[in-house]
Design a protein around this motif. Structure first.
Motif, short mmCIF file in Angstrom:
data_model
loop_
_atom_site.label_atom_id
_atom_site.label_comp_id
_atom_site.label_asym_id
_atom_site.label_seq_id
_atom_site.Cartn_x
_atom_site.Cartn_y
_atom_site.Cartn_z
N UNK A 40 4.37 39.78 53.22
CA UNK A 40 5.24 40.69 52.30
C UNK A 40 6.38 41.37 53.09
N UNK A 60 4.25 35.86 48.29
CA UNK A 60 5.20 35.00 47.97
C UNK A 60 6.78 35.45 48.18
N UNK A 61 6.79 36.81 48.09
CA UNK A 61 8.25 37.43 48.39
C UNK A 61 8.90 36.96 47.29
N UNK A 62 8.28 36.81 46.04
CA UNK A 62 9.05 36.86 44.75
C UNK A 62 9.46 38.23 44.49
#
Lengths: 285, 674
Positions: free
Chosen positions: A3, A43-45
């Motif tokens: 992250x 997921x770095x969403x």
């Protein structure tokens, strides 16, 4: 998992939590188990500069029967799914908690986190709507109570302000019969859609009260008000159920996607809804 | 401790366990579009500096295809040049000593895209006016025939589709490139250090003495780590540039978007048959969703499917047109089965359709179309054993006629075509009282150590505990092919058997007589590439029973009866069979790589990719085999892919007997049971 950078806080009491929330407001998020937030970060969403883990705050994890069934926001989903108090008084919540994700997620995930994240695929919002639950919300200026029907605004959006904390879930409609009918594809534990039904009958077998909530049929959980109103005072049979389903169709939005066309999904939902009503009605008699 | 215990106890040394001093972590900036022009790139290592095309020589069955066309025009650049053609395509790379910072650096890359129209499915490509523009390769097999010239009473047609699936090994892809003093040492998670070495040498113009490829412990592959990948080249180039070791280990979502996927096959089949059930003609059109570039398998897999579509059945008239279709998706590659399950699905589905139409038992119909003599199919597939007696025996072993009375029972018969050619290599080194074994194909979770120990034990009398199978290393065995295509027991096992003879001769030469003490007290070393220029086919059968509960298919009994030749190791066999069965079941019930119409991959986790849950494991496995004769020194036949071939056809038949709804696609759609 990789992250973005974030600061990690573990306040030990509500006052310190309030202080942190007042300080960081929109740049912070409460971690109440991590069922949704951890994958989003991984997921770095999303990127959240300040993560506040509330698992060290005492007094947020309880399951008690007073006048209402009262549940602390940090009650782990697995604890709810194993609680005798919940099983005896609120079979809908008991059933649904056991159907959330998988055992590992239920061991970490919390009912409060499931509600506050308000992912349209989360199970608890629809269950709370079916139960007409009340939420006690606390911030540095005091407490207030919001009914579940006023709580879920949109996908990932609730009546919570950025410095609010959910501190208690109260369920008045206890002693009902209920079940959570969850349809998943084999590829996912998330509901393609689900129907939560909570029901109580009069002595003549007509419906005295009914709550119906739906998961993942719109941008947020749906309470089927019109369907509930239609069914009250009636004995449920196949014809009534089908009529109820046609009313339900006006309240939801199904789209074509990789899981199937709108028509294919309606076909499945209808079967689940009609069979579900029949089953809970049968249990209630 | 044997390798299985080492790995199971968390003591394996995978790519991400290896840390070298000063090592940089590489992250790849990938295309967010299925098709777009790149108007400008700023940041990272990109194609303005490193322009190259890579070629992957997966090797599997390439010889069979006979495709002489120049394939270079379909090669993928290792970093996109002016255009991206699939979601996930590498565009630029960033490096940092810290894994997290390297991930952050992806935000520093700016690409100016101009999105273009994309073609993301076989159907979309077939709808285009100029289909030749979307054709990577095209083949005709068998012979065109006139309907009137074929003796028949009925004609049946159907359409089939197997969605894309991917290996989903527990460990994703990864490598470490370490360039020092003119020597590139390359650690990689792979099925073949030799194919990786070939790829590095060819593209970076390095000679063979300056590249050493070492296999790290490899946590599964299923075909997807057989070939070569652009990321390997980028890491190697960067290591040469920065003079530091460079590690790349991808996330699951990268794996799903850019590792080579398998299946993705659509077909139209038409059979001509007599009322007694004898099939007299077969026509088929087969299309492979080959993806945007030819990564070594896309071009010939359509040929390979057509070649074996008739399987064990003797059909007089066969005409197949097969094409590999270019789409805006990641390049297709071999996934366990690699063409074989697709072919069998077509034929076995048509067999069941004909049985229903003629109201005959599907097993009887299959027997009728099998053969009492060896035969060559019109596509050129040489079946050297009579197929009918074997399948009769299989039905007996299954107790088929009794079981099928009371159960929803599906069966499938098939011929396994292992990638036996061109053989493989082995080396034995005896030192310090121990025997070290090296194989040309790299074990990646199947446990080749077990069969290697058995061969050494049987041929040289050495205690199994004194034998170690080493990971692949091109400096310790400088020739070899790879572990894929159901070939290891055949090619690797045979090479090892041949080298055992050599070692034995060395001992005899020294002492005049062979015994184990003479062997273990000395130092010996021998290696050999055992050449195989013939096929080692085998006959196999599956039976599956299932029932439907709460809108889901539950598998009751899974049966196999395979001809394995000599069983080199029982635990290897059982592991291969159960694992393969689960992948076959996954393909039918849940697994797929799903894309939106505009080519966005819409899954991002192993869960969404549909891997089976424990509840979908068959209630009972009934594993049986015969040990038929085999022409190779190990006396083995193939196995690895068999369960992925036989399971889908047998399982879908069993399910449709519960629902009375014909199945034409895998995976089955969610609404199928409603």
């Amino acid at each position: 998992m990789y992250p973005d950078k974030f600061q990690y806080f573990t306040p030990g009491d509500i006052a310190s939590l309030e202080e942190l929330l007042d300080k960081y407001r929109d740049d912070s998020k409460i971690l109440a188990g991590g069922q949704s937030i951890i994958p989003l970060l991984k997921m770095r969403f999303t990127s959240i500069p300040n993560i506040i883990d509330i698992s060290n705050i005492k007094g947020l994890n309880f399951i008690e029967l007073n006048d209402d069934l009262e549940i602390g926001p940090m009650a782990r989903t697995a604890e709810v799914a194993a609680s005798n108090i919940v099983a005896m008084n609120c079979p809908l919540l008991f059933d649904a908690a056991g159907k959330v994700a998988d055992p590992q997620v239920r061991n970490m995930g919390t009912v409060g986190g499931d509600i506050c994240e308000a992912d349209p695929r989360n199970d608890m919002p629809a269950v709370m709507l079916a139960l007409n639950a009340d939420f006690e919300i606390t911030n540095s200026s005091g407490k207030r109570t919001v009914n579940s029907t006023e709580f879920f605004k949109d996908a990932y959006t609730t009546a919570l302000d950025s410095n609010d904390i959910l501190t208690k879930i109260s369920i008045k409609n206890i002693g009902y019969h209920g079940k959570y009918f969850k349809f998943t594809t084999m590829a996912s534990d998330f509901a393609l859609f689900a129907v939560a039904i909570n029901m109580k009958l009069n002595s003549d077998e007509t419906v005295k009260d009914i709550g119906i909530g739906l998961t993942n049929v719109s941008s947020t959980a749906v309470k089927a008000n019109e369907v509930e109103a239609y069914l009250k005072g009636k004995k449920i049979d196949e014809k009534i159920s089908e009529e109820a389903f046609s009313k339900l169709l006006n309240m939801i939005e199904l789209d074509d996607d990789y899981n199937g066309t709108k028509e294919e999904k309606q076909k499945i939902l209808k079967k689940i809804f009609v069979n579900g009503l029949k089953e809970v009605y049968g249990d209630s008699k | 401790m044997n390798k299985k215990e080492i790995l199971a106890n968390g003591m394996g040394r995978y790519i991400d366990d290896i840390k070298l001093p000063g090592m940089l972590y590489m992250n790849i900036y990938r295309s967010p579009y299925a098709h777009a022009k790149i108007k400008n790139i700023k940041g990272g290592l990109n194609s303005s500096e490193f322009k190259s095309y890579y070629k992957s020589s997966v090797g599997e069955m390439a010889e069979l295809s006979g495709n002489k066309e120049d394939k270079t025009k379909f090669l993928e650049p290792s970093l996109a040049i002016d255009e991206v053609k699939y979601y996930g395509q590498p565009i630029a790379a960033v490096f940092s000593e810290n894994r997290y910072e390297s991930e952050d650096l992806l935000n520093s890359i700016n690409v100016d895209f101009e999105p273009m129209e994309s073609t993301c499915s076989i159907d979309a490509a077939l709808g285009k006016k100029d289909i030749s523009k979307y054709t990577m390769a095209k083949y005709e097999l068998g012979k065109k025939f006139d309907e009137k010239a074929v003796d028949h009473d009925i004609v049946l047609e159907d359409t089939f589709f197997n969605e894309r699936v991917i290996g989903n090994s527990i460990e994703t892809r990864g490598c470490i490139a370490d360039y020092k003093d003119g020597m590139l040492t390359f650690y990689v998670s792979t099925q073949s250090v030799h194919s990786v070495k070939g790829g590095l040498m060819n593209t970076l113009n390095l000679d063979k003495d300056h590249v050493r490829v070492i296999q790290a412990d490899t946590g599964g592959a299923f075909g997807s780590k057989g070939g070569f990948y652009p990321e390997y080249l980028i890491a190697a180039y960067a290591s040469m540039k920065y003079k530091k070791p460079v590690k790349w280990i991808e996330t699951r979502s990268e794996y799903l978007s850019a590792a080579y996927a398998g299946r993705g096959v659509k077909s139209y089949a038409k059979i001509y048959a007599k009322n007694n059930g004898k099939i007299t003609g077969l026509e088929a059109k087969i299309y492979v969703d080959a993806g945007a570039y030819d990564a070594g398998a896309g071009g010939f897999s359509s040929y390979f499917i057509g070649f074996q579509v008739t399987g064990p059945y003797r059909i007089e008239n066969v005409y197949i047109e097969s094409s590999s279709i270019i789409t805006n998706k990641s390049p297709v590659g071999p996934y366990r089965g690699a063409g074989r399950p697709e072919a069998s699905f077509i034929m076995e589905r048509m067999m069941d359709l004909l049985a229903d139409k003629l109201n005959k038992d599907p097993a009887d119909l299959r027997l009728l179309n099998a053969s009492d003599e060896p035969f060559t199919s019109p596509t050129g597939e040489k079946i050297e054993e009579p197929t009918r007696p074997f399948f009769k025996k299989a039905l007996d072993e299954f107790d088929y006629y009794n079981v099928s009375k009371n159960n929803k029972t599906g069966i499938s018969f098939f011929v396994l075509i292992p990638a036996s050619r061109p053989g493989d290599s082995a080396r034995i080194q005896v030192k310090n009282g121990r025997v070290n074994v090296f194989l040309g194909g790299d074990t990646h979770g199947q446990g080749h150590e077990f069969f290697a120990r058995n061969i050494i034990n049987e041929m040289l009398g050495v205690d199994r505990e004194l034998v170690t199978l080493e990971n692949g290393d091109t400096s310790l065995l400088d020739m070899g092919v790879g572990a894929w295509g159901s070939r290891s027991a055949i090619a690797g096992g045979s090479a090892l058997a041949v080298v055992c003879e050599k070692i034995r001769d060395q001992v005899i030469q020294k002492y005049g007589v062979y015994n184990t003490d003479n062997l273990l007290n000395g130092e010996y070393d021998a290696s050999e590439f055992y050449k195989i220029d013939f096929d080692v086919y085998s006959l196999n059968a599956n039976m599956v029973t299932s029932y439907v509960k709460d809108g889901k298919a539950m598998i009751k009994d899974w049966h196999s009866y395979y001809d394995l030749g000599k069983v080199l190791d029982k635990s290897n066999v059982i592991g291969q069979i159960e694992g393969g069965a689960l992948q076959g079941i996954g393909q039918v019930l849940s697994e797929s790589l799903r894309y939106s119409d505009d080519g966005q991959l819409i899954i991002s986790s192993i869960e969404e990719a549909g891997l089976l849950n424990a509840e979908n494991i068959p209630e009972n496995f009934h594993i049986k085999w015969s040990e038929g004769s085999s022409k190779v020194p190990s006396h083995a036949k193939g196995l690895g892919e068999s369960p992925t071939i036989g399971t889908p056809s047998a399982l879908v038949r069993s399910i449709e007997l519960s629902t009375n709804k014909r199945i034409r696609e895998t995976p089955i759609k969610p609404d199928y049971f409603y």
